[in-house]
Design a protein around this motif. Structure first.
Motif, PDB file in Angstrom:
ATOM      1  N   ALA A 151     -10.105  -0.078  10.502  1.00 30.17           N
ATOM      2  CA  ALA A 151      -8.830  -0.166  11.214  1.00 30.17           C
ATOM      3  C   ALA A 151      -7.701  -0.087  10.201  1.00 30.17           C
ATOM      4  CB  ALA A 151      -8.748  -1.460  12.020  1.00 30.17           C
ATOM      5  N   ILE A 152      -6.509   0.243  10.701  1.00 29.82           N
ATOM      6  CA  ILE A 152      -5.327   0.390   9.852  1.00 29.82           C
ATOM      7  C   ILE A 152      -4.217  -0.513  10.386  1.00 29.82           C
ATOM      8  CG2 ILE A 152      -3.562   1.970   8.976  1.00 29.82           C
ATOM      9  CD1 ILE A 152      -6.354   2.624   7.942  1.00 29.82           C
ATOM     10  N   VAL A 153      -3.661  -1.333   9.509  1.00 28.19           N
ATOM     11  CA  VAL A 153      -2.496  -2.148   9.837  1.00 28.19           C
ATOM     12  C   VAL A 153      -1.385  -1.739   8.868  1.00 28.19           C
ATOM     13  CG1 VAL A 153      -1.535  -4.472  10.018  1.00 28.19           C
ATOM     14  CG2 VAL A 153      -3.927  -4.058  10.660  1.00 28.19           C
ATOM     15  N   ASP A 154      -0.418  -0.996   9.359  1.00 29.88           N
ATOM     16  CA  ASP A 154       0.657  -0.489   8.507  1.00 29.88           C
ATOM     17  C   ASP A 154       1.820  -1.473   8.506  1.00 29.88           C
ATOM     18  OD1 ASP A 154       2.613   0.851   7.136  1.00 29.88           O
ATOM     19  OD2 ASP A 154       2.595   2.643   8.380  1.00 29.88           O
ATOM     20  N   ALA A 155       1.932  -2.217   7.421  1.00 27.43           N
ATOM     21  CA  ALA A 155       3.013  -3.186   7.243  1.00 27.43           C
ATOM     22  C   ALA A 155       3.906  -2.764   6.080  1.00 27.43           C
ATOM     23  CB  ALA A 155       2.434  -4.582   6.984  1.00 27.43           C
ATOM     24  N   SER A 156       4.084  -1.442   5.940  1.00 24.59           N
ATOM     25  CA  SER A 156       4.824  -0.926   4.786  1.00 24.59           C
ATOM     26  C   SER A 156       6.327  -1.077   4.908  1.00 24.59           C
ATOM     27  CB  SER A 156       4.469   0.551   4.547  1.00 24.59           C
ATOM     28  OG  SER A 156       4.762   1.347   5.685  1.00 24.59           O
ATOM     29  N   GLY A 157       6.805  -1.491   6.076  1.00 25.65           N
ATOM     30  CA  GLY A 157       8.226  -1.765   6.229  1.00 25.65           C
ATOM     31  C   GLY A 157       9.077  -0.517   6.282  1.00 25.65           C
ATOM     32  N   THR A 158      10.384  -0.722   6.114  1.00 23.37           N
ATOM     33  CA  THR A 158      11.353   0.381   6.183  1.00 23.37           C
ATOM     34  C   THR A 158      12.347   0.345   5.017  1.00 23.37           C
ATOM     35  OG1 THR A 158      12.794  -0.969   7.603  1.00 23.37           O
ATOM     36  CG2 THR A 158      11.230   0.500   8.706  1.00 23.37           C
ATOM     37  N   TRP A 159      12.125  -0.544   4.075  1.00 19.57           N
ATOM     38  CA  TRP A 159      13.096  -0.777   3.010  1.00 19.57           C
ATOM     39  C   TRP A 159      13.442   0.481   2.221  1.00 19.57           C
ATOM     40  CZ3 TRP A 159      16.635  -4.130   1.622  1.00 19.57           C
ATOM     41  CH2 TRP A 159      17.098  -4.169   0.305  1.00 19.57           C
ATOM     42  N   THR A 160      12.473   1.343   2.023  1.00 17.97           N
ATOM     43  CA  THR A 160      12.698   2.526   1.185  1.00 17.97           C
ATOM     44  C   THR A 160      13.379   3.669   1.927  1.00 17.97           C
ATOM     45  OG1 THR A 160      10.492   3.396   1.676  1.00 17.97           O
ATOM     46  CG2 THR A 160      10.706   1.968  -0.258  1.00 17.97           C
ATOM     47  N   THR A 161      13.629   3.483   3.224  1.00 19.12           N
ATOM     48  CA  THR A 161      14.241   4.569   4.006  1.00 19.12           C
ATOM     49  C   THR A 161      15.449   4.049   4.785  1.00 19.12           C
ATOM     50  OG1 THR A 161      12.504   4.156   5.649  1.00 19.12           O
ATOM     51  CG2 THR A 161      12.219   6.061   4.208  1.00 19.12           C
ATOM     52  N   GLU A 362      -4.322   6.455  19.191  1.00 19.20           N
ATOM     53  CA  GLU A 362      -5.345   6.352  18.142  1.00 19.20           C
ATOM     54  C   GLU A 362      -5.794   4.901  18.062  1.00 19.20           C
ATOM     55  OE1 GLU A 362      -7.674   8.386  16.197  1.00 19.20           O
ATOM     56  OE2 GLU A 362      -5.823   9.404  15.603  1.00 19.20           O
ATOM     57  N   LYS A 363      -7.017   4.643  18.495  1.00 18.93           N
ATOM     58  CA  LYS A 363      -7.536   3.274  18.550  1.00 18.93           C
ATOM     59  C   LYS A 363      -7.574   2.638  17.156  1.00 18.93           C
ATOM     60  CE  LYS A 363     -11.481   0.686  20.449  1.00 18.93           C
ATOM     61  NZ  LYS A 363     -11.870  -0.057  19.231  1.00 18.93           N
ATOM     62  N   ASP A 364      -7.227   1.348  17.115  1.00 18.46           N
ATOM     63  CA  ASP A 364      -7.318   0.530  15.904  1.00 18.46           C
ATOM     64  C   ASP A 364      -6.321   0.929  14.815  1.00 18.46           C
ATOM     65  OD1 ASP A 364      -9.313  -1.013  17.060  1.00 18.46           O
ATOM     66  OD2 ASP A 364     -10.937   0.217  16.234  1.00 18.46           O
ATOM     67  N   VAL A 365      -5.210   1.494  15.221  1.00 17.18           N
ATOM     68  CA  VAL A 365      -4.082   1.744  14.316  1.00 17.18           C
ATOM     69  C   VAL A 365      -2.896   0.939  14.818  1.00 17.18           C
ATOM     70  CG1 VAL A 365      -2.400   3.439  13.493  1.00 17.18           C
ATOM     71  CG2 VAL A 365      -4.807   4.050  13.654  1.00 17.18           C
ATOM     72  N   TYR A 366      -2.238   0.198  13.911  1.00 13.15           N
ATOM     73  CA  TYR A 366      -1.124  -0.647  14.313  1.00 13.15           C
ATOM     74  C   TYR A 366       0.002  -0.554  13.280  1.00 13.15           C
ATOM     75  CZ  TYR A 366      -4.839  -2.606  17.171  1.00 13.15           C
ATOM     76  OH  TYR A 366      -5.886  -2.744  18.049  1.00 13.15           O
ATOM     77  N   LEU A 367       1.207  -0.351  13.759  1.00 13.14           N
ATOM     78  CA  LEU A 367       2.403  -0.509  12.933  1.00 13.14           C
ATOM     79  C   LEU A 367       2.942  -1.902  13.213  1.00 13.14           C
ATOM     80  CD1 LEU A 367       4.225   2.893  13.598  1.00 13.14           C
ATOM     81  CD2 LEU A 367       2.239   2.419  12.155  1.00 13.14           C
ATOM     82  N   VAL A 368       3.162  -2.681  12.171  1.00 14.23           N
ATOM     83  CA  VAL A 368       3.585  -4.068  12.356  1.00 14.23           C
ATOM     84  C   VAL A 368       4.805  -4.361  11.492  1.00 14.23           C
ATOM     85  CG1 VAL A 368       1.228  -4.807  12.904  1.00 14.23           C
ATOM     86  CG2 VAL A 368       2.045  -4.942  10.541  1.00 14.23           C
ATOM     87  N   GLY A 369       5.382  -5.524  11.715  1.00 19.81           N
ATOM     88  CA  GLY A 369       6.542  -5.922  10.934  1.00 19.81           C
ATOM     89  C   GLY A 369       7.746  -5.045  11.229  1.00 19.81           C
ATOM     90  N   MET A 370       8.601  -4.888  10.236  1.00 21.24           N
ATOM     91  CA  MET A 370       9.803  -4.080  10.403  1.00 21.24           C
ATOM     92  C   MET A 370       9.485  -2.668  10.891  1.00 21.24           C
ATOM     93  SD  MET A 370      12.864  -5.380   9.702  1.00 21.24           S
ATOM     94  CE  MET A 370      13.799  -3.977   9.122  1.00 21.24           C
ATOM     95  N   LYS A 371       8.369  -2.126  10.423  1.00 18.92           N
ATOM     96  CA  LYS A 371       8.033  -0.752  10.796  1.00 18.92           C
ATOM     97  C   LYS A 371       7.753  -0.635  12.284  1.00 18.92           C
ATOM     98  CE  LYS A 371       5.705   3.284   8.949  1.00 18.92           C
ATOM     99  NZ  LYS A 371       4.933   3.790   7.805  1.00 18.92           N
TER     100      LYS A 371
END
Length: 456
Positions: A151-161, A362-371
């Protein structure tokens, strides 16, 4: 190389910021294996870049329960729950110790460049969900590597953009060539070199959120010591009762105080507000100072510096091979977007939400946090902690816990209609609850009230 069985793979968490680290702690609590890929050399790399800024949430609101359990055996103790940390405090006293406790579950200097299903680009349907994810990343020394994940948990945020100063969502004409005098961050005026750039100078502050309030307040403080320091506050909307936030009605007192400090900067003559100004062009005068020109042709007197605090946007480039369900306006998950859309909600209070609102085709993909908020503002750390608690429960097969609300969010003290353009009719409709009329009970996901529109 053949990918290993999906159930034996880690959950890849992208980003070792506050929400990514909390996600790893919740996954461990659920007997799942996290692998956190962090582009920077240490935990909370983005937070460290605004280490001088004080949070408007207390310590009690910016630490995660699962993370505290993980930290307890290390001898860590939470700072005074009623105190307000700076970004630097948060990083050094909580986030880095948490990262240290996670140990080898984190890889630093790992910049994710792509995520896909193994052997399947986004077009292919056949046997898709049974394939593990493959994550490509580059290391600090430039090598390319890959890892497989269940699974993928994308917590990369938005700070760089950060979003540009231009009012159309694009950089204003001339903006890119004027970056020597434009910053997209709240400046650290305690740094002597930075302070010298603003002392005795005329600075334009573009934006209407908490970051803009902070910049106005700090420039007003500087004006007390440095004569000639003055701010020009550029608002894309007009001034109204909600411009300065909820003030004393905000249930996060420090957040309300930021708006009051910005109002004081204007009232005390340290800042002038320019309303209905959407920047179209940035020009230079003969001395190199910047002249801002609006889409309606207005030209402002030259300024020495510009602080553009117009929000952030998600970087979705490395997720292009995944099937994401994103709102066409906010680039947030489609089920979450109605809860946070500033076209509808100006107040910024968002109902707690979890796995159901954050799921994608897409199962088991999540964008979390600021993103997860895409381009919407007003994200709180405690919101992200609830998101990853719910997701970890779901990945572990505990759907009852995943859909259970375990968070009450504070009200902002502001209620109104459309939050992006002035609409007098909407402003008059506040009686009877408006967008902020919340139900007395609330469930995450299934059963959530559809008629209220969510967010406020």
């Amino acid at each position: 190389m053949t990918a290993p069985a999906t159930q034996d793979l880690p959950v890849v968490v992208i980003g070792a910021g506050p929400i990514g680290l909390a996600a790893a702690a919740h996954l461990l609590e659920r007997q799942l294996t996290p692998l956190v890929l962090e582009a920077g050399p240490a935990a909370a790399s983005a937070v460290r870049e605004w280490s001088h800024v004080r949070l408007f949430s207390t310590w009690g609101e910016v630490t995660d329960p699962a993370a505290e359990k993980l930290l307890a055996p290390t001898g860590w103790s939470r700072p005074d729950g009623a105190a307000y940390p700076t970004g630097g405090d948060w990083a050094e006293l909580y986030l880095q110790p948490l990262a240290d406790a996670l140990g080898d579950h984190i890889r630093y200097g790992a910049t994710v460049t792509g995520v896909s299903r193994t052997g399947r680009d986004r077009v292919v349907d056949a046997d898709r969900e049974s394939q593990p994810f493959v994550v490509h990343f580059t290391t600090a020394d430039g090598h390319e590597e890959r890892v497989f994940a269940q699974a993928i948990v994308d917590a990369s945020g938005t700070w760089t953009t950060p979003s540009p100063a231009g009012g159309s969502g694009l950089a204003a004409l001339g903006e890119r060539t004027a970056t020597d005098r434009i910053t997209y961050r709240v400046p650290d005026l305690k740094d002597p070199a930075v302070r010298a750039s603003y002392a005795g100078k005329r600075t334009a502050v573009i934006g209407s959120g908490a970051s803009a309030f902070t910049a106005l307040a700090t420039l007003a403080d500087l004006a007390q010591d440095e004569p000639g320091t003055h701010a020009l506050w550029i608002l894309r909307r007009g001034l109204s009762g909600s411009t300065f936030g909820g003030g004393e009605a905000d249930q996060l007192p420090a957040r309300g105080a930021l708006g009051l400090a910005a109002k004081a900067a204007v009232d005390n003559g340290h800042a002038d507000a320019v309303t209905g100004f959407r920047t179209e062009t940035v020009e230079r005068d003969t001395d190199g100072r910047l002249i801002l020109v609006s889409e309606d042709g207005r030209r402002l007197d030259p300024v020495d510096e510009v602080i553009a605090l117009t929000g952030f946007r998600p970087d979705l480039s490395f997720l292009s091979e995944l099937r994401l369900g994103l709102d066409e306006r906010l680039q947030a998950p489609t089920a979450l977007a109605p809860l946070i859309d500033p076209n509808v909600h100006s107040c910024g209070t968002v109902y707690p939400h979890g796995v159901n609102e954050l799921s994608h085709p897409e199962k088991d993909v999540y964008l979390v946090g600021m993103k997860s908020y895409g381009r919407a503002p007003t994200f709180l750390a405690m919101t992200g902690y609830e998101q990853v608690r719910s997701i970890a429960a779901s990945l572990a097969g505990d759907q009852e816990a995943a859909e259970r609300v375990e968070l009450t969010l504070p009200e902002t003290g502001v209620c109104g209609g459309a939050g992006l353009f002035d609409e007098p009719d909407a402003a008059q409709s506040g009686e009877g609850g408006g967008c902020c009329a919340a139900p007395t009970t609330l469930q995450i996901g299934i059963g959530a009230p559809a008629s209220s529109g969510g967010g406020c």
